[in-house]
Enzyme design. Structure first.
Site, PDB file in Angstrom:
ATOM      1  CE1 TYR A 157      -3.600   2.616   0.420  1.00  0.00           C
ATOM      2  CE2 TYR A 157      -2.263   3.426   2.248  1.00  0.00           C
ATOM      3  CZ  TYR A 157      -3.310   3.593   1.353  1.00  0.00           C
ATOM      4  OH  TYR A 157      -4.057   4.747   1.383  1.00  0.00           O
ATOM      5  CE  LYS A 161      -3.377   5.404  -1.823  1.00  0.00           C
ATOM      6  NZ  LYS A 161      -4.353   5.993  -2.761  1.00  0.00           N
TER       7      LYS A 161
HETATM    8  N1  LIG Z   1      -9.199   6.592   5.075  1.00  0.00           N
HETATM    9  C1  LIG Z   1      -7.925   6.799   5.260  1.00  0.00           C
HETATM   10  O1  LIG Z   1      -7.429   6.758   6.402  1.00  0.00           O
HETATM   11  C2  LIG Z   1      -7.043   7.162   4.104  1.00  0.00           C
HETATM   12  C3  LIG Z   1      -5.777   7.699   4.378  1.00  0.00           C
HETATM   13  C4  LIG Z   1      -4.948   8.052   3.338  1.00  0.00           C
HETATM   14  C5  LIG Z   1      -5.378   7.870   2.030  1.00  0.00           C
HETATM   15  N2  LIG Z   1      -6.603   7.333   1.775  1.00  0.00           N
HETATM   16  C6  LIG Z   1      -6.993   7.153   0.379  1.00  0.00           C
HETATM   17  O2  LIG Z   1      -8.226   7.803   0.164  1.00  0.00           O
HETATM   18  C7  LIG Z   1      -8.896   7.197  -0.944  1.00  0.00           C
HETATM   19  C8  LIG Z   1     -10.353   6.985  -0.595  1.00  0.00           C
HETATM   20  O3  LIG Z   1     -10.422   6.058   0.462  1.00  0.00           O
HETATM   21  P1  LIG Z   1     -11.524   6.171   1.608  1.00  0.00           P
HETATM   22  O4  LIG Z   1     -10.815   6.426   2.872  1.00  0.00           O
HETATM   23  O5  LIG Z   1     -12.614   7.058   1.202  1.00  0.00           O
HETATM   24  O6  LIG Z   1     -11.981   4.643   1.677  1.00  0.00           O
HETATM   25  P2  LIG Z   1     -13.370   3.936   1.294  1.00  0.00           P
HETATM   26  O7  LIG Z   1     -14.487   4.559   2.043  1.00  0.00           O
HETATM   27  O8  LIG Z   1     -13.110   2.483   1.453  1.00  0.00           O
HETATM   28  O9  LIG Z   1     -13.554   4.297  -0.248  1.00  0.00           O
HETATM   29  C9  LIG Z   1     -12.835   3.662  -1.271  1.00  0.00           C
HETATM   30  C10 LIG Z   1     -13.553   3.901  -2.584  1.00  0.00           C
HETATM   31  O10 LIG Z   1     -12.810   3.275  -3.639  1.00  0.00           O
HETATM   32  C11 LIG Z   1     -13.704   2.543  -4.455  1.00  0.00           C
HETATM   33  N3  LIG Z   1     -13.061   1.400  -5.081  1.00  0.00           N
HETATM   34  C12 LIG Z   1     -12.287   0.439  -4.490  1.00  0.00           C
HETATM   35  N4  LIG Z   1     -11.957  -0.503  -5.385  1.00  0.00           N
HETATM   36  C13 LIG Z   1     -12.525  -0.122  -6.573  1.00  0.00           C
HETATM   37  C14 LIG Z   1     -12.562  -0.705  -7.879  1.00  0.00           C
HETATM   38  N5  LIG Z   1     -11.954  -1.872  -8.156  1.00  0.00           N
HETATM   39  N6  LIG Z   1     -13.254  -0.065  -8.850  1.00  0.00           N
HETATM   40  C15 LIG Z   1     -13.898   1.107  -8.591  1.00  0.00           C
HETATM   41  N7  LIG Z   1     -13.895   1.698  -7.380  1.00  0.00           N
HETATM   42  C16 LIG Z   1     -13.223   1.081  -6.391  1.00  0.00           C
HETATM   43  C17 LIG Z   1     -14.805   2.085  -3.494  1.00  0.00           C
HETATM   44  O11 LIG Z   1     -16.014   1.864  -4.207  1.00  0.00           O
HETATM   45  P3  LIG Z   1     -16.695   0.431  -4.494  1.00  0.00           P
HETATM   46  O12 LIG Z   1     -16.281  -0.498  -3.399  1.00  0.00           O
HETATM   47  O13 LIG Z   1     -18.154   0.740  -4.531  1.00  0.00           O
HETATM   48  O14 LIG Z   1     -16.163   0.045  -5.829  1.00  0.00           O
HETATM   49  C18 LIG Z   1     -14.951   3.301  -2.590  1.00  0.00           C
HETATM   50  O15 LIG Z   1     -15.856   4.219  -3.152  1.00  0.00           O
HETATM   51  C19 LIG Z   1      -8.104   5.930  -1.270  1.00  0.00           C
HETATM   52  O16 LIG Z   1      -7.295   6.163  -2.386  1.00  0.00           O
HETATM   53  C20 LIG Z   1      -7.250   5.721  -0.041  1.00  0.00           C
HETATM   54  O17 LIG Z   1      -6.057   5.033  -0.333  1.00  0.00           O
HETATM   55  C21 LIG Z   1      -7.444   6.990   2.776  1.00  0.00           C
END
Ligand SMILES: NC(=O)c1ccc[n+]([C@@H]2O[C@H](COP(=O)([O-])OP(=O)(O)OC[C@H]3O[C@@H](n4cnc5c(N)ncnc54)[C@H](OP(=O)(O)O)[C@@H]3O)[C@@H](O)[C@H]2O)c1
Length: 270
Positions: A157, A161
């Site tokens: 992961y 990133k």
């Molecule tokens: N939350 C944290 O602590 C955190 C920290 C740093 C960075 N981030 C980054 O922020 C971004 C958003 O994450 P989040 O925290 O909002 O998590 P989340 O609530 O799990 O959202 C992830 C999103 O990605 C979509 N997704 C995953 N696999 C996919 C696929 N194969 N095709 C299309 N869509 C897909 C999911 O939609 P479906 O499952 O409906 O497809 C969901 O809408 C990510 O890039 C993550 O790495 C998050």
């Protein structure tokens, strides 16, 4: 937020977390939103919420597994067929994994490579020609503070990133003279579904070790607002949350051999 007035934004991963929040914060200003993810019912729910609040806004949903190259190509062909000119691409979809590399499931590893790296790069490659034709445009890539550090137990992961941040920085330099802003949003822990999905079956909560640093946690609203402010200010990179930004700033000047010891100690304590 005036910067986003009249924009047409494509948001990947809009079915939950940061993606849904991007849609909510852009909705009062945008002309159109295209919400993309696999869970169509979630997208439709969000779309009807936004249409109800903002009658002048056009919201489209597109259900696709972005891990698949053919479906990414079909998405862009659909945009062309529907004559939708995207001027703000938000590459937000992403997944994580937490645990020892050798115990991980290959399908999860491959999905991280496919979604976090390949989908983000491919969609950008497919859409940049249109962005260049349209004049002023922006790309926001959701990276992570994990990209600054080679994190044990999140090895793949954090490497994906690191790619996102490096790719965004280089592309920002290439595209800025052509009127396109590229920004990497690098959040620390944000309470979304992310950690539930990143936690392996039978393993302890992947977010548990972050709970010792609650001051570093920002809400999805704060993370997204920081990302949008950075795009409007044409910044190449932003870490949301003043404490986290300061901590990252300090960590980045620590000599790497010292940082490696800290990371090794952290790995042993998990
Ligand atoms: N939350 C944290 O602590 C955190 C920290 C740093 C960075 N981030 C980054 O922020 C971004 C958003 O994450 P989040 O925290 O909002 O998590 P989340 O609530 O799990 O959202 C992830 C999103 O990605 C979509 N997704 C995953 N696999 C996919 C696929 N194969 N095709 C299309 N869509 C897909 C999911 O939609 P479906 O499952 O409906 O497809 C969901 O809408 C990510 O890039 C993550 O790495 C998050």
């Amino acid at each position: 937020m005036k910067y986003f007035e009249g924009c047409t934004a494509l948001i990947t991963g809009a079915s939950s977390g940061l993606g849904a929040e991007f849609a909510r914060q852009l909705a009062p200003y945008a002309r159109g939103l295209i919400l993309v993810a696999r869970r169509n019912e979630r997208l439709e729910e969000l779309a009807s919420e936004l249409r109800g609040i903002h009658p002048g806004l056009t919201v489209r949903t597109y259900c696709a597994d972005l891990a698949r190259e053919d479906l990414r190509t079909q998405l862009v062909a659909w945009l062309q067929k529907e004559d939708i000119a995207v001027d703000f691409l938000i590459n937000n979809a992403g997944i994580g994994d937490h645990g020892k590399f050798q115990d991980g499931d290959w399908n999860r590893v491959r999905a991280m490579l496919d979604v976090n790296i390949a989908a983000l790069t491919h969609l950008t490659h497919l859409l940049v020609p249109g962005l260049l034709r349209g004049g002023r445009a922006a790309i926001l890539n959701v990276s992570s503070v994990a990209g600054f550090f080679p994190l044990p137990h999140m090895a793949v992961y954090s490497a994906t990133k690191a790619y996102v941040t490096s790719f965004s920085e280089a592309l920002a330099l290439e595209l800025r003279p052509r009127g396109i802003t590229v920004t990497a949003l690098c959040p620390g822990p944000v309470p979304t579904e992310f950690f539930d999905i990143a936690t392996r079956e039978g393993e302890r909560d992947a977010v548990a070790h972050f709970k010792t640093f609650p001051a570093m946690v920002v809400t999805p609203q704060e993370a997204v607002a920081a990302g949008l402010r950075a795009v409007a200010a044409r910044r190449a990179r932003v870490v949301p949350g003043p404490l986290l930004a300061a901590a990252v700033g300090v960590a980045l000047v620590i000599p790497f051999f010292v940082l490696r010891r800290i990371l090794a100690w952290k790995a042993d304590s998990i």
